[in-house]
Write a protein that holds these residues in place. Structure first.
Motif, PDB file in Angstrom:
ATOM      1  N   ASP A   8       0.825  -1.201   0.000  1.00  0.00           N
ATOM      2  CA  ASP A   8       0.000   0.000   0.000  1.00  0.00           C
ATOM      3  C   ASP A   8       0.867   1.263   0.000  1.00  0.00           C
ATOM      4  N   VAL A   9       0.384   2.292  -0.689  1.00  0.00           N
ATOM      5  CA  VAL A   9       1.093   3.568  -0.759  1.00  0.00           C
ATOM      6  C   VAL A   9       0.795   4.378   0.504  1.00  0.00           C
ATOM      7  N   ASP A  10       1.835   4.930   1.101  1.00  0.00           N
ATOM      8  CA  ASP A  10       1.686   5.802   2.266  1.00  0.00           C
ATOM      9  C   ASP A  10       1.587   7.240   1.761  1.00  0.00           C
ATOM     10  N   PHE A  11       0.355   7.747   1.642  1.00  0.00           N
ATOM     11  CA  PHE A  11       0.157   9.077   1.076  1.00  0.00           C
ATOM     12  C   PHE A  11       0.699  10.175   1.985  1.00  0.00           C
ATOM     13  N   SER A  12       0.771   9.924   3.281  1.00  0.00           N
ATOM     14  CA  SER A  12       1.357  10.920   4.179  1.00  0.00           C
ATOM     15  C   SER A  12       2.841  11.107   3.868  1.00  0.00           C
ATOM     16  N   TYR A  13       3.495  10.036   3.477  1.00  0.00           N
ATOM     17  CA  TYR A  13       4.911  10.104   3.086  1.00  0.00           C
ATOM     18  C   TYR A  13       5.057  10.878   1.767  1.00  0.00           C
ATOM     19  N   LEU A  14       4.160  10.622   0.803  1.00  0.00           N
ATOM     20  CA  LEU A  14       4.219  11.359  -0.466  1.00  0.00           C
ATOM     21  C   LEU A  14       4.010  12.852  -0.216  1.00  0.00           C
ATOM     22  N   ARG A  15       3.056  13.201   0.642  1.00  0.00           N
ATOM     23  CA  ARG A  15       2.792  14.604   0.958  1.00  0.00           C
ATOM     24  C   ARG A  15       4.034  15.257   1.561  1.00  0.00           C
TER      25      ARG A  15
ATOM     26  N   THR B  61       4.733  22.038  -3.995  1.00  0.00           N
ATOM     27  CA  THR B  61       3.407  22.085  -4.599  1.00  0.00           C
ATOM     28  C   THR B  61       2.359  21.966  -3.510  1.00  0.00           C
ATOM     29  N   ALA B  62       1.132  22.309  -3.851  1.00  0.00           N
ATOM     30  CA  ALA B  62       0.011  22.004  -2.982  1.00  0.00           C
ATOM     31  C   ALA B  62      -0.371  20.540  -3.195  1.00  0.00           C
ATOM     32  N   THR B  63      -0.994  19.940  -2.205  1.00  0.00           N
ATOM     33  CA  THR B  63      -1.449  18.555  -2.340  1.00  0.00           C
ATOM     34  C   THR B  63      -2.925  18.479  -1.983  1.00  0.00           C
ATOM     35  N   LEU B  64      -3.637  17.566  -2.638  1.00  0.00           N
ATOM     36  CA  LEU B  64      -5.037  17.293  -2.346  1.00  0.00           C
ATOM     37  C   LEU B  64      -5.204  15.799  -2.141  1.00  0.00           C
ATOM     38  N   GLY B  65      -6.029  15.417  -1.189  1.00  0.00           N
ATOM     39  CA  GLY B  65      -6.277  14.010  -0.930  1.00  0.00           C
ATOM     40  C   GLY B  65      -5.335  13.466   0.130  1.00  0.00           C
ATOM     41  N   PRO B  66      -5.403  12.131   0.331  1.00  0.00           N
ATOM     42  CA  PRO B  66      -6.149  11.177  -0.502  1.00  0.00           C
ATOM     43  C   PRO B  66      -7.647  11.174  -0.210  1.00  0.00           C
ATOM     44  N   ILE B  67      -8.445  10.930  -1.267  1.00  0.00           N
ATOM     45  CA  ILE B  67      -9.866  10.684  -1.108  1.00  0.00           C
ATOM     46  C   ILE B  67     -10.190   9.350  -1.771  1.00  0.00           C
ATOM     47  N   LYS B  68     -11.246   8.711  -1.318  1.00  0.00           N
ATOM     48  CA  LYS B  68     -11.615   7.393  -1.820  1.00  0.00           C
ATOM     49  C   LYS B  68     -11.970   7.455  -3.311  1.00  0.00           C
ATOM     50  N   GLN B  69     -11.682   6.364  -4.012  1.00  0.00           N
ATOM     51  CA  GLN B  69     -11.982   6.310  -5.441  1.00  0.00           C
ATOM     52  C   GLN B  69     -13.456   6.574  -5.714  1.00  0.00           C
ATOM     53  N   ARG B  70     -14.344   6.008  -4.896  1.00  0.00           N
ATOM     54  CA  ARG B  70     -15.775   6.194  -5.156  1.00  0.00           C
ATOM     55  C   ARG B  70     -16.176   7.661  -5.040  1.00  0.00           C
ATOM     56  N   GLU B  71     -15.527   8.408  -4.126  1.00  0.00           N
ATOM     57  CA  GLU B  71     -15.819   9.829  -3.990  1.00  0.00           C
ATOM     58  C   GLU B  71     -15.302  10.603  -5.191  1.00  0.00           C
ATOM     59  N   PHE B  72     -14.079  10.303  -5.605  1.00  0.00           N
ATOM     60  CA  PHE B  72     -13.488  11.003  -6.743  1.00  0.00           C
ATOM     61  C   PHE B  72     -14.323  10.776  -8.006  1.00  0.00           C
ATOM     62  N   LEU B  73     -14.653   9.511  -8.301  1.00  0.00           N
ATOM     63  CA  LEU B  73     -15.406   9.208  -9.515  1.00  0.00           C
ATOM     64  C   LEU B  73     -16.821   9.779  -9.461  1.00  0.00           C
TER      65      LEU B  73
END
Length: 456
Positions: A350-357, A364-376
């Motif tokens: 699994d990707v650790d989005f807190s690490y990517l941020r 840059t600014a960052t948005l998310g992560p948000i669930k795929q169902r919410e995004f779509l």
């Protein structure tokens, strides 16, 4: 200000008869239990087990020889060998994607997924003032399905893009997959580039857009770009760490002394360079996975976006710094022991989005992560489904559309497993400081997908 109206027009332009091209696999399984802790020990001799195809035996033999010579290796080094070894690696020798492969991705399930990503790119292009040129850069394009769906959107909106110079840039290390991509996107009409050029292959899409292939993100030319990373970061090598009474120790891979032709997890007897560099002082978890390569790539993307503009959209399964052991393997759409028959299964974490941020370092600014169902849902997938169902008179296609929608949106399937995360220039989310009075500034258009799209 036109973003919402423009997005309505974009969706309306796509309201034609079409359907998903493949049936989805079974729902994603949960991660295996954490590896048992043990101290490294040297392995005894023995011949590799004749398990799986010949190259699996060759990969295992290669790893056993390496471990006997050097001792235990990090999980990152094991993943790198199993996935990208030039001779026997999973990605360098196999396609692995689709119903006949080991896993199916969202673009393979329904073309609607790729269509909405294409709309996202154009929506952001409009919001940023319609630059005269943009590059679509996909990292790890798989079979090329996502790019193919996006190109179809670009073609359907050709009048909107008529004054924009669009080009496609694919970062792909697998010779096998680059051949599959070329066949899908160009009909196989590609040519190899001289070794002194950054792109190793180039061609033209069926709709006339130039396409280039690279082995590294650094080879992609600078310029205003939209970077897509769909199920890319999860396959990058990770380091695994375990908290012990003596402090943090790194999880390693070694030969099992009781079964000399098999591998096992062990713990480093003392701290390793990775332990010293990658564990944060404030870490509260007892088991941590860190992907340094992901951090480096995010830094490069953030630098490019800060300098040249554009955006990056990451779609992957992951968490926001909460999970522990997520390392697992997939073979024939089923969970597979990560240490068994290396080179024959997809290894992932699994990707650790807190690490990517954190690794964007504020560039840059960052948005998310948000669930795929919410995004779509925010992108208008429900409206698109309604139109497809209305245009479908075939019961089988009708059923397939509903099945694919359920796979993408059901919280127990892909809906909550996958997340979207974006990097954008700071000025995209907040006006730069100017001498203008705040009330004189027009409101910035919302970022597609990360806020509700009101289609009224």
């Amino acid at each position: 200000m036109v973003p919402l109206a423009a997005r309505r027009a974009l969706l309306a332009a796509l309201l034609g008869p079409a359907g998903p091209r493949r049936l989805p696999p079974s729902p994603l399984a949960t991660a295996p239990a954490p590896p048992a802790a043990a101290r490294p020990s040297s392995g005894a001799g023995g011949q590799p087990e004749a398990e799986g195809p010949g190259r699996a035996t060759a990969m295992l033999r290669h790893l056993l020889l390496k471990l006997r010579a050097t001792g235990p290796v990090t999980v990152a080094e094991y993943m790198r060998e199993a996935l990208t070894n030039p001779g026997q690696g999973y990605y360098t020798r196999r396609a692995g994607i689709g119903e006949s492969g080991d896993f199916v991705t969202s673009p393979e399930i329904s073309q609607v997924f790729g269509e909405l990503i294409g709309i996202w790119c154009i929506s952001e292009w409009i919001a940023m003032g319609k630059p005269k040129a943009f590059q679509l850069v996909e990292l790890g394009p798989g079979r090329g399905t996502l790019t193919d769906d996006i190109l179809r959107v670009f073609n359907q909106l050709a009048s909107l893009l008529s004054k924009c110079d669009v080009s496609i840039h694919l970062v792909e290390v697998s010779p096998k997959l680059s051949e599959v991509q070329a066949l899908m996107l160009t009909g196989g009409k590609v040519q190899s580039n001289p070794e002194d050029e950054s792109a190793y292959m180039k061609g033209v899409s069926k709709t006339g857009i130039p396409i280039f292939w690279y082995r590294d993100i650094q080879d992609v030319p600078p310029g205003y770009s939209f970077y897509l990373a769909h199920e890319f970061f999860d396959a990058l090598p990770i380091h695994k760490f375990q908290r012990t009474e003596k402090g943090w120790r790194e999880v390693l891979v070694d030969i099992d002394p009781e079964v000399p032709d098999q591998l096992r997890f062990v713990l480093s007897p003392s701290s390793t360079p990775a332990t010293e560099n990658f564990i944060q002082p404030e870490e509260t978890r007892d088991h941590v996975e860190v992907c340094p390569e992901a951090g480096v790539i995010i830094q490069r993307l953030a630098c490019r976006i800060e300098k040249d503009g554009g955006a990056a959209l990451v779609a992957d399964y992951g968490h926001d710094g909460t999970k522990t052991d997520t390392f697992r393997g997939f073979q024939n759409h089923k969970l597979h022991d990560v240490l068994r028959a290396p080179g024959t299964a997809d290894l992932t974490a699994d990707v650790d989005f807190s690490y990517l941020r954190k690794m964007a370092q504020g560039r840059t600014a960052t948005l998310g992560p948000i669930k795929q169902r919410e995004f779509l849902k925010n992108m208008g997938i429900d409206l698109r489904l309604q139109v497809l169902l209305q245009n479908s008179r075939d019961p089988a296609t009708h059923e397939q559309l509903l099945h694919s929608y359920d796979m993408l949106m059901n919280p127990k399937k892909m809906g909550d497993c996958f997340n979207f995360f974006a990097l954008l220039p700071h000025h995209r989310l907040a006006h730069p400081d100017t001498k203008q009075k705040p009330e004189s500034k027009s409101p910035l258009p919302p970022v597609a997908g990360f806020g509700e799209l009101l289609l009224k």
